[in-house]
Write an enzyme that holds these catalytic residues in place. Structure first.
Site, PDB file in Angstrom:
ATOM      1  N   LYS A   3      -5.911   7.336   3.449  1.00  0.00           N
ATOM      2  CA  LYS A   3      -5.171   8.112   4.186  1.00  0.00           C
ATOM      3  C   LYS A   3      -5.907   9.456   4.746  1.00  0.00           C
ATOM      4  O   LYS A   3      -6.944   9.470   4.187  1.00  0.00           O
ATOM      5  CB  LYS A   3      -3.789   8.751   3.465  1.00  0.00           C
ATOM      6  CG  LYS A   3      -2.783   7.488   2.745  1.00  0.00           C
ATOM      7  CD  LYS A   3      -1.808   7.928   2.151  1.00  0.00           C
ATOM      8  CE  LYS A   3      -0.845   7.019   1.581  1.00  0.00           C
ATOM      9  NZ  LYS A   3       0.510   7.405   1.060  1.00  0.00           N
ATOM     10  N   TYR A  43       5.655   1.931   7.687  1.00  0.00           N
ATOM     11  CA  TYR A  43       6.595   2.747   6.844  1.00  0.00           C
ATOM     12  C   TYR A  43       7.764   2.264   7.083  1.00  0.00           C
ATOM     13  O   TYR A  43       8.607   3.110   6.552  1.00  0.00           O
ATOM     14  CB  TYR A  43       6.238   4.167   6.857  1.00  0.00           C
ATOM     15  CG  TYR A  43       4.747   4.356   5.874  1.00  0.00           C
ATOM     16  CD1 TYR A  43       4.703   4.027   4.798  1.00  0.00           C
ATOM     17  CD2 TYR A  43       3.998   5.209   6.381  1.00  0.00           C
ATOM     18  CE1 TYR A  43       3.575   4.325   3.946  1.00  0.00           C
ATOM     19  CE2 TYR A  43       2.936   5.623   5.441  1.00  0.00           C
ATOM     20  CZ  TYR A  43       2.611   5.112   4.434  1.00  0.00           C
ATOM     21  OH  TYR A  43       1.722   5.379   3.699  1.00  0.00           O
ATOM     22  N   ASN A 106      -1.496  11.708  -1.181  1.00  0.00           N
ATOM     23  CA  ASN A 106      -2.081  10.940  -2.312  1.00  0.00           C
ATOM     24  C   ASN A 106      -3.065   9.921  -2.071  1.00  0.00           C
ATOM     25  O   ASN A 106      -3.353   8.703  -2.830  1.00  0.00           O
ATOM     26  CB  ASN A 106      -0.742  10.186  -3.074  1.00  0.00           C
ATOM     27  CG  ASN A 106       0.023   9.056  -2.256  1.00  0.00           C
ATOM     28  OD1 ASN A 106      -0.547   8.985  -1.147  1.00  0.00           O
ATOM     29  ND2 ASN A 106       1.124   8.698  -2.482  1.00  0.00           N
ATOM     30  N   HIS A 109      -3.156   4.352   0.448  1.00  0.00           N
ATOM     31  CA  HIS A 109      -2.214   3.471   0.603  1.00  0.00           C
ATOM     32  C   HIS A 109      -2.570   1.917   0.018  1.00  0.00           C
ATOM     33  O   HIS A 109      -3.710   1.589   0.171  1.00  0.00           O
ATOM     34  CB  HIS A 109      -1.845   3.166   1.801  1.00  0.00           C
ATOM     35  CG  HIS A 109      -0.555   2.005   2.041  1.00  0.00           C
ATOM     36  ND1 HIS A 109       0.434   2.121   1.806  1.00  0.00           N
ATOM     37  CD2 HIS A 109      -0.892   0.858   2.417  1.00  0.00           C
ATOM     38  CE1 HIS A 109       0.972   0.954   1.849  1.00  0.00           C
ATOM     39  NE2 HIS A 109       0.159  -0.006   2.244  1.00  0.00           N
ATOM     40  N   GLU A 122       0.750  -6.418   6.297  1.00  0.00           N
ATOM     41  CA  GLU A 122      -0.121  -5.234   6.688  1.00  0.00           C
ATOM     42  C   GLU A 122      -1.342  -5.549   7.216  1.00  0.00           C
ATOM     43  O   GLU A 122      -1.912  -4.655   8.034  1.00  0.00           O
ATOM     44  CB  GLU A 122       0.041  -4.278   5.200  1.00  0.00           C
ATOM     45  CG  GLU A 122       1.248  -3.684   4.895  1.00  0.00           C
ATOM     46  CD  GLU A 122       1.292  -2.812   3.849  1.00  0.00           C
ATOM     47  OE1 GLU A 122       0.215  -2.720   3.120  1.00  0.00           O
ATOM     48  OE2 GLU A 122       2.362  -2.167   3.309  1.00  0.00           O
TER      49      GLU A 122
HETATM   50  O1  CDP Z   1       2.408   4.571  -1.459  1.00  0.00           O
HETATM   51  P1  CDP Z   1       3.399   3.873  -2.605  1.00  0.00           P
HETATM   52  O2  CDP Z   1       3.672   2.325  -2.439  1.00  0.00           O
HETATM   53  O3  CDP Z   1       2.895   4.087  -3.883  1.00  0.00           O
HETATM   54  O4  CDP Z   1       4.834   4.706  -2.448  1.00  0.00           O
HETATM   55  P2  CDP Z   1       5.960   4.517  -1.467  1.00  0.00           P
HETATM   56  O5  CDP Z   1       7.293   4.854  -2.483  1.00  0.00           O
HETATM   57  O6  CDP Z   1       6.021   3.191  -0.838  1.00  0.00           O
HETATM   58  O7  CDP Z   1       6.002   5.670  -0.545  1.00  0.00           O
HETATM   59  C1  CDP Z   1       5.034   5.701   0.379  1.00  0.00           C
HETATM   60  C2  CDP Z   1       4.498   7.049   0.737  1.00  0.00           C
HETATM   61  O8  CDP Z   1       5.394   8.138   0.879  1.00  0.00           O
HETATM   62  C3  CDP Z   1       3.722   7.517  -0.569  1.00  0.00           C
HETATM   63  O9  CDP Z   1       2.580   6.922  -0.928  1.00  0.00           O
HETATM   64  C4  CDP Z   1       3.798   8.969  -0.362  1.00  0.00           C
HETATM   65  O10 CDP Z   1       2.609   9.281   0.323  1.00  0.00           O
HETATM   66  C5  CDP Z   1       4.974   9.110   0.500  1.00  0.00           C
HETATM   67  N1  CDP Z   1       6.116   9.811  -0.338  1.00  0.00           N
HETATM   68  C6  CDP Z   1       6.506  10.995  -0.265  1.00  0.00           C
HETATM   69  O11 CDP Z   1       6.064  11.972   0.535  1.00  0.00           O
HETATM   70  N2  CDP Z   1       7.346  11.557  -1.060  1.00  0.00           N
HETATM   71  C7  CDP Z   1       8.323  10.742  -1.715  1.00  0.00           C
HETATM   72  N3  CDP Z   1       9.193  11.265  -2.574  1.00  0.00           N
HETATM   73  C8  CDP Z   1       7.743   9.591  -1.873  1.00  0.00           C
HETATM   74  C9  CDP Z   1       6.724   9.024  -1.294  1.00  0.00           C
HETATM   75 MG    MG Z   2       4.628   1.488  -1.042  1.00  0.00          MG
END
Ligand code: CDP
Ligand code: MG
Length: 148
Positions: A3, A43, A106, A109, A122
């Site tokens: 990212k 997303y 974080n 991705h 993707e």
């Molecule tokens: O990236 P990952 O699949 O682990 O998580 P996700 O639940 O698919 O969420 C996508 C991205 O949204 C995360 O990697 C975070 O960057 C962001 N996020 C956030 O800003 N706040 C949250 N409460 C959950 C996710």
């Molecule tokens: Mg995800």
């Protein structure tokens, strides 16, 4: 995909090395500027979440580094190397657990192995077919048992 925070913090090499050393094979990669349309599509599953607008703003805020990796059970293995969504809950030794502290920023991705087809979807979103290469790594015969 690394990212924008990971790119700006100079973590591309560190992260690529981890996957290479694990034995995964890079079959495509590129630095990209994600626009709002691509971010919305990528997303889409989070479109109704309260963090969505912020997330789209973040992922479009600078270059990202998209990668495709191949190897045994690659999608699951990459996810386990990435750690949990929240770096604060990710184990040391994982990418997020070693390199991040913030839930949104974080670092990386990864396609979700619990969402079948998300990896293919993707890959198609970010890459043309001609950008993905087929080749053998010279250490493949040492990485995998020959079961012939
Ligand atoms: O990236 P990952 O699949 O682990 O998580 P996700 O639940 O698919 O969420 C996508 C991205 O949204 C995360 O990697 C975070 O960057 C962001 N996020 C956030 O800003 N706040 C949250 N409460 C959950 C996710
Ligand atoms: Mg995800």
């Amino acid at each position: 995909m690394i990212k924008p925070d990971g790119v700006q913090r100079g973590l591309i090499g560190e992260i690529v090395s981890r996957f290479e050393e694990r034995g995964l094979k890079m079959v495509g990669s590129k630095l990209i500027q994600i626009d709002e349309d691509l971010a919305n599509e990528h997303y889409a599953e989070h479109a109704d979440k309260d963090f969505f607008d912020e997330l789209v703003g973040f992922i479009t805020s600078g270059p990202a580094f998209a990668m495709v990796w191949q190897g045994a059970d690659a999608t699951r293995q990459v996810r386990s190397m990435v750690g949990k969504t929240d770096p604060a809950e990710s184990a040391p030794g994982t990418i997020r657990g070693d390199l991040g502290l913030d839930l949104e920023r974080n670092v990386i991705h990864a396609s979700d192995h619990e969402d079948p087809g998300s990896n293919e979807r993707e890959i198609q979103l970010f890459f043309e077919e001609t950008e993905l290469l087929e080749y053998s790594r010279i250490d493949e015969s040492w990485l995998y048992t020959d079961e012939d």
